[in-house]
Design an enzyme around this catalytic site. Structure first.
Site, PDB file in Angstrom:
ATOM      1  CG  HIS A   9      10.195 -37.443 -30.124  1.00  0.00           C
ATOM      2  ND1 HIS A   9      10.222 -38.758 -30.512  1.00  0.00           N
ATOM      3  CD2 HIS A   9      10.636 -37.423 -28.841  1.00  0.00           C
ATOM      4  CE1 HIS A   9      10.613 -39.520 -29.502  1.00  0.00           C
ATOM      5  NE2 HIS A   9      10.865 -38.740 -28.472  1.00  0.00           N
TER       6      HIS A   9
ATOM      7  CB  CYS B 137      -0.838   0.023   1.263  1.00  0.00           C
ATOM      8  SG  CYS B 137      -1.816  -1.458   1.514  1.00  0.00           S
TER       9      CYS B 137
ATOM     10  CE  LYS C  59       0.240  -7.379 -14.733  1.00  0.00           C
ATOM     11  NZ  LYS C  59       1.414  -8.259 -14.969  1.00  0.00           N
TER      12      LYS C  59
ATOM     13  CE  LYS D 194       6.930 -12.704 -18.435  1.00  0.00           C
ATOM     14  NZ  LYS D 194       5.945 -13.674 -18.240  1.00  0.00           N
TER      15      LYS D 194
ATOM     16  CD  GLU E  11       6.514 -17.123 -17.280  1.00  0.00           C
ATOM     17  OE1 GLU E  11       5.556 -17.671 -17.847  1.00  0.00           O
ATOM     18  OE2 GLU E  11       6.545 -15.911 -17.037  1.00  0.00           O
TER      19      GLU E  11
ATOM     20  NE  ARG F  13       4.216   1.841  -1.617  1.00  0.00           N
ATOM     21  CZ  ARG F  13       5.314   1.095  -1.441  1.00  0.00           C
ATOM     22  NH1 ARG F  13       6.309   1.209  -2.296  1.00  0.00           N
ATOM     23  NH2 ARG F  13       5.419   0.243  -0.448  1.00  0.00           N
TER      24      ARG F  13
ATOM     25  CG  ASN G 193       2.885  -0.806   2.893  1.00  0.00           C
ATOM     26  OD1 ASN G 193       2.267  -1.781   2.469  1.00  0.00           O
ATOM     27  ND2 ASN G 193       4.097  -0.499   2.474  1.00  0.00           N
ATOM     28  N   GLY G 194       1.539  -3.125   5.150  1.00  0.00           N
ATOM     29  CA  GLY G 194       2.222  -4.338   5.602  1.00  0.00           C
ATOM     30  C   GLY G 194       1.235  -5.332   6.185  1.00  0.00           C
TER      31      GLY G 194
ATOM     32  CD1 TRP H  94      -1.800  -5.656  -2.795  1.00  0.00           C
ATOM     33  CD2 TRP H  94      -2.477  -4.524  -4.568  1.00  0.00           C
ATOM     34  NE1 TRP H  94      -1.862  -6.529  -3.814  1.00  0.00           N
ATOM     35  CE2 TRP H  94      -2.272  -5.881  -4.931  1.00  0.00           C
ATOM     36  CE3 TRP H  94      -2.891  -3.633  -5.527  1.00  0.00           C
ATOM     37  CZ2 TRP H  94      -2.486  -6.340  -6.217  1.00  0.00           C
ATOM     38  CZ3 TRP H  94      -3.109  -4.099  -6.814  1.00  0.00           C
ATOM     39  CH2 TRP H  94      -2.912  -5.426  -7.147  1.00  0.00           C
TER      40      TRP H  94
ATOM     41  CD  GLU I  65       4.468 -11.563 -21.630  1.00  0.00           C
ATOM     42  OE1 GLU I  65       3.358 -11.023 -21.669  1.00  0.00           O
ATOM     43  OE2 GLU I  65       4.797 -12.318 -20.706  1.00  0.00           O
TER      44      GLU I  65
HETATM   45  C1  AGP Z   1       2.218 -13.074 -18.681  1.00  0.00           C
HETATM   46  O1  AGP Z   1       3.428 -12.359 -18.711  1.00  0.00           O
HETATM   47  C2  AGP Z   1       1.159 -12.406 -19.507  1.00  0.00           C
HETATM   48  N1  AGP Z   1       0.971 -11.069 -19.082  1.00  0.00           N
HETATM   49  C3  AGP Z   1      -0.111 -13.221 -19.606  1.00  0.00           C
HETATM   50  O2  AGP Z   1       0.206 -14.474 -20.162  1.00  0.00           O
HETATM   51  C4  AGP Z   1      -0.832 -13.485 -18.259  1.00  0.00           C
HETATM   52  O3  AGP Z   1      -0.085 -14.380 -17.477  1.00  0.00           O
HETATM   53  C5  AGP Z   1      -2.200 -14.125 -18.559  1.00  0.00           C
HETATM   54  O4  AGP Z   1      -2.964 -13.206 -19.313  1.00  0.00           O
HETATM   55  C6  AGP Z   1      -2.966 -14.517 -17.284  1.00  0.00           C
HETATM   56  O5  AGP Z   1      -3.231 -13.372 -16.514  1.00  0.00           O
HETATM   57  P1  AGP Z   1      -3.810 -13.585 -15.015  1.00  0.00           P
HETATM   58  O6  AGP Z   1      -2.739 -14.256 -14.234  1.00  0.00           O
HETATM   59  O7  AGP Z   1      -4.107 -12.209 -14.535  1.00  0.00           O
HETATM   60  O8  AGP Z   1      -5.028 -14.439 -15.126  1.00  0.00           O
END
Ligand code: AGP
Length: 592
Positions: A488, A2, A587, A469, A465, A27, A100-101, A74, A472
């Site tokens: 394969h 927060c 996001k 990264k 993963e 935050r 905050n905490g 938060w 994207e």
């Molecule tokens: C991950 O870096 C991406 N931003 C995306 O794959 C994300 O993980 C996915 O959209 C799921 O989002 P969520 O965890 O908010 O459900």
């Protein structure tokens, strides 16, 4: 995480506090509030939603007080609501606090206060502190705070004001950040430098175990035993924008470096909040984990832990696939929805579909009060704080913490397993120290057009993963693959232009992964090996070697993902791309 702020001085406090809160909004932003001393009365205004909701509600209000505190929340304990928003006060509304905490022992303190007849208005841990200070007050706010602070356990930073001493603020720092801003005839307190940088560059950073006693005339710092502490005054060179990133070039990099705290806070938060689900994983015939993107990869790691520690068959399914297939789901199943935002529509629909089929639902979310949080039977909250970068980093490792916490629940050696888990944040810290090696590798290969990421067992989800990264944020094609699957088909892709990132910790499949590295080498592929420090076998076979500290097999994902996050970050940053807001992405994906 927060944001808190305080002001006492010659100006009207409200505009300064609101301006500071707007700069602290990154935050946390599910509710906000202010408390002001107006003619020896305490006025408290708080609203759910972003700061702008609070600002709108205050338009035209004749508040002229010159001392006040503010908070942007938060949520960690208690849903986002007006009652749970800060500031919190004592019963007589003579003391107000912003915090905050996490106060880990708030439940026992709350029971003690309720036993004395105290009536609580909220479900937060913070409100406990307001009542304790009011009970301890005998004419000196600093003395009351010093008496109370020694009874609190956890990580907390808070500021408190009282009508009895209208121009005084007392701030406390233990585990969460708090800085003091020094002005002329005015002084400030805040979670972070950005909040007060427009007003003063003279900053004192408090250390754990310190209390700041603030009036317009001056600031005195003490330890928790009341002994005076001398502090150095820093003159901050930063401009505002860089300060919001605490000096990092992008939020994503800042959040990669916040991972030790995100993991530690999540483990502490889950242990102290008693969020452990009231059932055993063994009650279910099967566990289905449903998620998207990075959260799906967290589920793939969690599957190994849950099957190993509970023996319950576990599947991980893309939310977008689950919904339209004919999964035989019923009341014998546990559905786990993993979502940092708690709003991903595919995951949300999947949870609702499973509920309609009678299954028990548990979610792992970072945003308290989000749709998936509210619609699940049970929730494990990650305490990563708001993640601004579109690419998930700290929320991923926080999700891993929550999944390990879940997997170990009900296990006969749960306490030992969790105490081992608590050692992970320090190991992540050590791993972050190796960022320079990764940056040099990014320099060398940033112009490549295709990458392969390989891993076996717990390292296969990390390979996925790492590839996600890179894709994207740098827009370079990358593919994660089980290392054992190379022969394969994908091995046909290998040539001297193909960087192949191989995640190869010394785990049960280490020798097999070495063999896969050899297969790539014989076809002249470029090997970027991620392995334990001192692992000469991987180092010798790799064109580039990134070492992580040795750690027990189960916890390798926490460490091996970090160099892959940094590799993607440095390549994208060197390409001059918009790391925090990559093209085509959002996001939170709230469309199917
Ligand atoms: C991950 O870096 C991406 N931003 C995306 O794959 C994300 O993980 C996915 O959209 C799921 O989002 P969520 O965890 O908010 O459900």
């Amino acid at each position: 995480m927060c944001g808190i702020i305080g002001y006492t001085g010659k100006e009207q406090a409200l505009p300064l506090i609101l301006g500071g809160l707007e700069r602290l909004e990154y935050r946390g932003y599910d509710s906000a509030g202010v408390a002001l001393i107006e003619d020896r009365r305490l006025v408290v205004e708080k609203r759910v939603g972003k700061i702008r909701e609070l600002v709108k509600s205050l338009w035209g209000k004749p508040y002229k007080g010159k001392t006040g505190i503010g908070h942007t929340r938060w949520a960690t304990h208690g849903e986002p609501s007006t009652e749970n928003a800060h500031p919190h006060t004592d019963e007589r509304c003579e003391f107000a606090i912003v915090h905050n905490g996490i106060v880990e022992n708030y439940l026992e303190l709350r029971k003690e206060l309720e036993g004395k007849g105290v009536k609580f208005r909220s479900n937060t841990d913070t409100e406990v502190i307001a009542h304790l200070i009011a009970n301890a007050y005998r004419g000196d706010l600093l003395d009351a705070v010093l008496e109370v602070v020694n009874r609190l356990r956890g990580a907390f930073a808070f500021a408190v004001i009282t009508v009895h001493e209208p121009s005084r603020i007392v701030g406390v720092k233990q585990g969460s950040p708090l800085v003091v801003g020094l002005g002329e005839g005015e002084n400030f307190l805040a979670s972070d430098i950005p909040a007060i940088l427009p007003y003063t560059r003279k900053i004192v950073t408090l250390s754990d175990g310190e209390v700041a006693d603030i009036t317009p005339e001056g600031v005195n710092i003490y330890d928790f035993n009341g002994n005076p502490v001398t502090k150095e005054i820093m003159v901050v060179p930063w401009d505002i924008i860089s300060a919001e990133k605490s000096g990092f070039k992008h939020f994503m990099l800042k959040e990669i470096y916040e991972q030790p705290k995100a993991v530690g806070d999540t483990i502490r938060g889950l242990i102290s909040s008693g969020e452990e689900p009231p059932f055993s994983l063994k009650d279910f015939r099967r566990i289905l984990m449903i998620a998207c993107g990075t959260s799906y990869h967290a589920g793939l790691v969690g599957k190994f832990w849950i099957e190993k520690l509970s023996g319950v068959p576990t599947e991980v399914v893309y939310a977008s696939e689950f919904r339209y297939a004919d999964f035989p789901v019923d009341e014998r199943d546990l559905i786990i929805g993993i979502s940092q935002s708690g709003e991903t529509i595919d995951t949300k629909f999947a949870i609702n579909f499973a509920k309609r089929k009678g299954a028990k639902t548990l979610s792992v979310v970072n945003v308290v009060g989000s749709s998936i949080d509210r619609e699940s039977d049970y929730t494990l909250h990650t305490h990563a704080g708001p993640e601004i970068g579109v690419a998930a980093t700290k929320t991923f490792t926080a999700q891993l913490s929550a999944l390990y916490f879940l997997a170990s629940s009900g296990h006969p050696e749960k306490d030992r397993l969790l105490s081992e888990l608590m050692k992970v944040p320090a190991k992540i810290e050590e791993t972050l120290d190796r960022s320079e090696v990764v940056e040099k590798i990014a320099d060398k290969y940033m112009k490549k057009k295709d990458f392969l990421y390989l891993g076996r067992y717990l390292s296969f989800p990390i390979a996925l993963e790492g590839a996600l990264k890179l894709k994207e944020i740098s827009y370079i094609h990358a593919e994660g693959y089980p290392a054992g699957e190379m022969k394969h088909g994908p091995i046909a892709l290998i040539d001297e232009n193909m960087p192949v990132v191989v995640v190869a910790p010394q785990d049960r499949v280490h020798e097999k992964t070495l063999a896969n590295i050899e297969e790539v080498r014989t076809r002249k592929g470029i090997i970027i090996g991620v392995g334990f420090e001192g692992d000469e076998k991987v180092e010798k076979l790799s064109s580039e070697f990134i070492a992580v500290p040795p750690i027990e097999e189960d916890f390798t994902p926490f460490l091996t993902v970090v160099p892959l996050q940094l590799l993607a970050y440095h390549i994208a940053s060197k390409l001059g791309l918009d790391v925090d807001q990559p093209r085509n992405l959002a996001k939170t994906v709230t469309v199917e």
